[in-house]
Scaffold this active site. Sequence first.
Site, PDB file in Angstrom:
ATOM      1  CG  HIS A  66      45.776  15.659  52.026  1.00  0.00           C
ATOM      2  ND1 HIS A  66      45.661  15.234  53.327  1.00  0.00           N
ATOM      3  CD2 HIS A  66      46.533  14.740  51.388  1.00  0.00           C
ATOM      4  CE1 HIS A  66      46.338  14.097  53.466  1.00  0.00           C
ATOM      5  NE2 HIS A  66      46.873  13.786  52.313  1.00  0.00           N
ATOM      6  CG  HIS A  92      46.263  23.847  46.987  1.00  0.00           C
ATOM      7  ND1 HIS A  92      47.567  24.197  46.650  1.00  0.00           N
ATOM      8  CD2 HIS A  92      46.114  24.196  48.297  1.00  0.00           C
ATOM      9  CE1 HIS A  92      48.172  24.693  47.707  1.00  0.00           C
ATOM     10  NE2 HIS A  92      47.308  24.725  48.716  1.00  0.00           N
ATOM     11  CG  HIS A  94      43.792  25.449  52.322  1.00  0.00           C
ATOM     12  ND1 HIS A  94      44.363  24.325  52.890  1.00  0.00           N
ATOM     13  CD2 HIS A  94      44.706  25.948  51.451  1.00  0.00           C
ATOM     14  CE1 HIS A  94      45.590  24.165  52.393  1.00  0.00           C
ATOM     15  NE2 HIS A  94      45.816  25.129  51.512  1.00  0.00           N
ATOM     16  CD  GLU A 104      46.106  26.164  55.026  1.00  0.00           C
ATOM     17  OE1 GLU A 104      47.024  26.340  54.202  1.00  0.00           O
ATOM     18  OE2 GLU A 104      46.084  25.239  55.837  1.00  0.00           O
ATOM     19  CG  HIS A 117      47.245  28.507  49.409  1.00  0.00           C
ATOM     20  ND1 HIS A 117      47.349  27.585  50.432  1.00  0.00           N
ATOM     21  CD2 HIS A 117      46.925  29.690  49.980  1.00  0.00           C
ATOM     22  CE1 HIS A 117      47.114  28.207  51.584  1.00  0.00           C
ATOM     23  NE2 HIS A 117      46.861  29.485  51.341  1.00  0.00           N
ATOM     24  CB  THR A 198      49.763  25.296  55.253  1.00  0.00           C
ATOM     25  OG1 THR A 198      49.032  24.819  54.107  1.00  0.00           O
ATOM     26  CG2 THR A 198      50.134  26.754  55.081  1.00  0.00           C
ATOM     27  CB  THR A 199      50.472  20.215  53.573  1.00  0.00           C
ATOM     28  OG1 THR A 199      50.236  18.824  53.584  1.00  0.00           O
ATOM     29  CG2 THR A 199      51.376  20.503  52.411  1.00  0.00           C
TER      30      THR A 199
END
Length: 257
Positions: A66, A92, A94, A104, A117, A198-199
Site C-alpha cells: 500500500h 511512509h 502517499h 492525501e 507521514h 487514512t487506511t
Amino acid sequence: GPGHGHWNYSDQIAWASDFHDCGGESQSPINIQLSETVYDPSLGPFVLTGFDVPEDEKLKLKNNGHTVVLDLPDTLLINGGLPQEYRAAQLHFHWGSHANPGSEHTVDGQRYSGEIHVVHYSTEFSNIREAMTKPGGLAVLAAFIQAGSEENPTYQHLLQYLPQVSKEGQDMEVPGFNIGGLLPGQMDRYYRYNGSLTTPPCFQSVNWTIFNDTIKLSEQQISILEDTLLGDDDEILQLNFRDAQNMHGRVILANFR
Ligand SMILES: NS(=O)(=O)c1c(F)c(F)c(SCCc2ccc(C(=O)O)cc2)c(F)c1NC1CCCCCCC1
Ligand SMILES: [Zn+2]
C-alpha cells in the site's frame, strides 16, 4: 477478524462495511479550507530529539503493498507542539502518478504531488498497537511534497533503495540518516485537527499536524516515488491516497495568521 478482507484505493466506499471506524465522523484526510481555519497561538514549536539516526544503525524499509514504510528506532521523540510527548514509530508516503498528484490532504482543493507521514504514538502507552485505539494515542506529522529545481539529498537516502523493495512484501535494511531532513525546512507554521488513520482500520485516534512549508524534490526524484513500487499482482503502486472526508463540524486550527 472475519470479513477483514483485502481493501484497495479503488473501492474506498467498501472500507466502512469491513472496518466500522472507516464510517465514523472524525475521519482523515480532509480538505483544509483556509477561510475556515481558526487561529490558535497556543500551538507551540516542535522539539524533536533523536531524529539524526547514526548510519551504523540499520532501519527496515518495506513495501507493504500500500506504501513504502521506514520503521524508526524508539529513540525519536517529539515534545512541544503537542499535548504530550510522542515517540516515532514509522514513516511512509502517499503519491500520485506522472499525470496526477497524490497527496492525501488538500488545501483549498489543491492536491500536491505527494505527502510524507511520520507516525508517532503517545509515550503514555508502551507500544503503537495499544496507542492506536485510544483518542490522541497517535500523532502524525504530515508535509506536502512538491517538484523543485534541485535534487533533495536527504530523500536520496531512501529513494535510492526503492528499486530493491519494488515488489509487495520486500524489505531491506538501510543505514540511518537525519530523519529530520525529510521534514520541511520551516516547522514553525502548521495546521492541526483531530482525525484518523487514512487506511483501514481507520481508528479515530490521530492528532494531525500538517506543515505549511513544503518539501521540494526534483522531478526525477518524484518520478522514482511514482514509478518504482508494485502493489497487488505486481500492478504499479500509484495514487495511494484516500478521498477527502467530511469534517462533521470539526475545526482546523492554524498556529499562524
Ligand atoms: N496514513 S496512515 O498512517 O493511516 C497509513 C496508511 F495510509 C497506510 F496505507 C499504511 S499501509 C496499510 C496498512 C498496513 C498494511 C500492511 C502492513 C504490513 O504488512 O506490515 C502494515 C500496515 C500505513 F501503515 C499507515 N500508517 C499505519 C497504519 C496501520 C496501523 C497503525 C500502525 C502505524 C500507522
Ligand atoms: Zn499515511
